[in-house]
Design an enzyme around this catalytic site. Structure first.
Site, mmCIF file in Angstrom:
data_model
loop_
_atom_site.group_PDB
_atom_site.id
_atom_site.type_symbol
_atom_site.label_atom_id
_atom_site.label_comp_id
_atom_site.label_asym_id
_atom_site.label_seq_id
_atom_site.Cartn_x
_atom_site.Cartn_y
_atom_site.Cartn_z
ATOM 1 N N ASP A 201 40.182 35.653 37.179
ATOM 2 C CA ASP A 201 40.734 34.463 36.551
ATOM 3 C C ASP A 201 39.621 33.562 36.030
ATOM 4 O O ASP A 201 38.615 33.349 36.711
ATOM 5 C CB ASP A 201 41.586 33.709 37.595
ATOM 6 C CG ASP A 201 42.342 32.543 37.016
ATOM 7 O OD1 ASP A 201 43.066 32.738 36.023
ATOM 8 O OD2 ASP A 201 42.210 31.420 37.553
ATOM 9 N N GLU A 244 39.660 37.418 32.360
ATOM 10 C CA GLU A 244 40.333 36.430 31.515
ATOM 11 C C GLU A 244 39.245 35.522 30.954
ATOM 12 O O GLU A 244 38.746 34.637 31.646
ATOM 13 C CB GLU A 244 41.348 35.610 32.311
ATOM 14 C CG GLU A 244 42.087 34.606 31.442
ATOM 15 C CD GLU A 244 42.666 33.432 32.219
ATOM 16 O OE1 GLU A 244 43.643 32.822 31.737
ATOM 17 O OE2 GLU A 244 42.136 33.107 33.298
#
Length: 546
Positions: A201, A244
């Site tokens: 993330d 990401e």
């Protein structure tokens, strides 16, 4: 070597436990429920399940505010339920990757509670502090309109702490070796349980070293990523990192680390120009975006997607381009979010079946690994009455039964409301109904998943754009081990004819991979390929022999 690159010809399916299937009847999805639906995912053709965070959490940000990296939130079951799920998934040949949320924790995490006690506490330096309020405390906002600052005062510590996201998510200090060592323990723990990789993330924020004195002083430390890759490869040689990182294409290669960083990254850049192409009927900017993100690293791979669990981020488009996409797919203010994105699901955005098919066929054909979002294989809708990103996080619609077959709990106890009105209501749109109809979107998706997996040229091969002579038509050619695949997409509302004048097409028959059709070259050696409005055709080239 191909086995080590398994992620290059895989189909990834993204889901959130809490909204997928409730196995114990409390209104919240869990591992028991997911285990019950593994045969559905296997039948769909899914190779990899990507799980959103499932660890213990106060759940103020869809589970991304983690309070214990080594557990399972009681709402989702127990560690035993997770182990059983992993066994059942792997038994069906499906791999599992999980979210690795390491740039911040919950403010309820014991580490942060210890850190607040003062500088003498060993956990204090696990977070980023400032005695004085930094001048840029209101800058670098990630969620405009709902986030006010990036530095917040803590009365107990009598200092300001840094948080890229919400104030209840203090950033970890990745410059601290002890934090990085703990990160490796977390990764090693889940690898030992059979996890095949991690969706990392907010990668750019993981790598930045934040110090008081301005965001201009931030340094991106790519060695953090390299160390993580080395540890991962040492523990499990075929495990992957999927990042990401919504970064400029010029920076992308640094995140792949010349083969020593991320294995995969989501291609946010191409995603935005894909939607611009759908809105404008012009593939020019999309073609340029594909070339700008071309990678020549053997182990590097892009992950291509249409929608995910967040907003459709359009921040890389020009103002004119962004407004065009808003106009077509999110014209009302309630459909937009953070001044940069659209908070709608794919089906309501595109509105009709031909355009949905075109978009999915296009995504499957791009150079990279396809990533699907739960429910999009049905054409599920959204609920704009829910706050922020929750609009696209409604429960999976399994049947027309009570609570869409998602849960046996009382409707009022469901984690999110069901879509029960309009054309996307669960009684009209659900798995059971679509499985019975051969012409349903679900069964069409199954066929496209199989087609994509039968074209390893896309995942492993070299690609080039084909000159179609039509601005509305995107053509891509792939080569791998002597085989060639050609894929054409017509984004126009009008039927078109594409004339192919160059080799290898002029020396080959075009074998249609979706219909029992083979096209021979014209007498002058050219190929005339007819595409319907919003049409798409997949071909494998077969050399013409006398």
């Amino acid at each position: 070597m191909i086995d080590d690159y398994w992620y290059k010809n895989a189909i990834i399916y993204s889901l959130d436990l809490e909204t997928f299937m409730d196995g114990n009847g409390d209104g919240v999805g869990d591992f028991r429920g997911l285990s019950e639906r593994l045969d559905y995912l296997h039948g769909l053709g899914v190779d990899v399940i990507w799980l959103a965070p499932f660890q213990p959490t106060p759940n103020r940000d869809n589970g991304y505010d983690i309070s214990d990296y080594y557990g399972v939130d009681p709402r989702h079951g127990s560690g035993g339920d997770f182990a059983e799920f992993m066994h059942l998934a792997n038994d069906r040949g499906m791999k599992v990757i999980i979210d690795l949320v390491i740039n911040h924790t919950s403010d309820q995490h014991p580490w942060f509670q210890q850190a607040r006690q003062g500088e003498d506490n060993p956990y204090h330096d696990w977070y980023v502090w400032s005695k004085e309020k930094p001048e840029d405390a209101e800058e670098g906002i990630i969620f405009p309109g709902v986030q006010e600052r990036t530095w917040t005062y803590d009365r107990k510590a009598q200092k300001y702490y840094f948080h890229r996201f919400y104030e209840f998510q203090p950033d970890l200090n990745m410059g601290n070796p002890a934090v990085r060592e703990e990160l490796h323990r977390v990764v090693g723990y889940y690898l030992s349980l059979g996890v095949a990789g991690f969706r990392v993330d907010a990668v750019p924020f993981v790598l930045e070293t934040q110090v008081p004195g301005g965001l201009d002083n931030v340094k991106i430390r790519f060695e953090i990523l390299e160390d993580l890759r080395q540890f991962l490869s040492w523990r499990r040689g075929d495990a992957v990192l999927l990042g990401e990182a919504n970064v400029d294409p010029k920076q992308a290669k640094k995140y792949f680390g010349d083969g020593g960083g991320l294995h995969m990254m989501f291609n946010f850049y191409v995603n935005q120009f894909l939607f611009h192409a759908l809105a404008s009927k012009d593939t020019g900017p999309l073609r340029k975006a594909l070339e700008q993100t071309r990678m020549d690293l053997p182990m590097a791979q892009w992950g291509h997607f249409l929608r995910n669990h967040d907003e459709l981020d359009l921040g890389r488009l020009s103002e004119e381009q962004r407004q065009l996409v808003f106009e077509h797919f999110g014209p009302k203010k309630e459909m937009q979010l953070y001044d940069r994105g659209i908070r709608r699901r794919l089906a309501p955005m595109l509105s009709d079946r031909p355009q949905i098919e075109l978009a999915y066929s296009l995504m499957f054909s791009l150079p990279g690994t396809p990533v699907m979002r739960y429910g999009d294989e049905l054409g599920m809708g959204d609920d704009l009455s829910l706050k922020e990103r929750d609009a696209v996080r409604t429960p999976m619609q399994w049947s027309e039964d009570s609570n869409a077959g998602f849960s046996s709990a009382s409707t009022k106890d469901l984690v999110h409301p069901l879509i029960d009105k309009g054309p996307y209501a669960f009684r009209l749109l659900n798995v059971e109904e679509q499985m019975r109809r051969d012409d349903s979107l679900l069964n069409w998706t199954k066929r496209m998943v199989r087609l994509r997996k039968e074209c390893p040229e896309i995942g492993y091969g070299e690609w080039e754009l084909v000159d179609t002579g039509q601005p509305a038509v995107l053509g891509i050619r792939y080569r791998f081990r002597g085989k060639i695949v050609l894929i054409l997409h017509n984004l126009s509302d009008e039927p078109l004819v594409v004339e192919l004048k160059k080799k290898p097409e002029t020396a080959c028959r075009l074998i249609d991979l979706r219909e029992v059709v083979a096209l021979a070259p014209e007498k002058d050696g050219t190929h005339l390929v007819r595409l319907g409005s919003l049409g798409y055709r997949w071909f494998r080239l077969k050399e013409v022999r006398d």
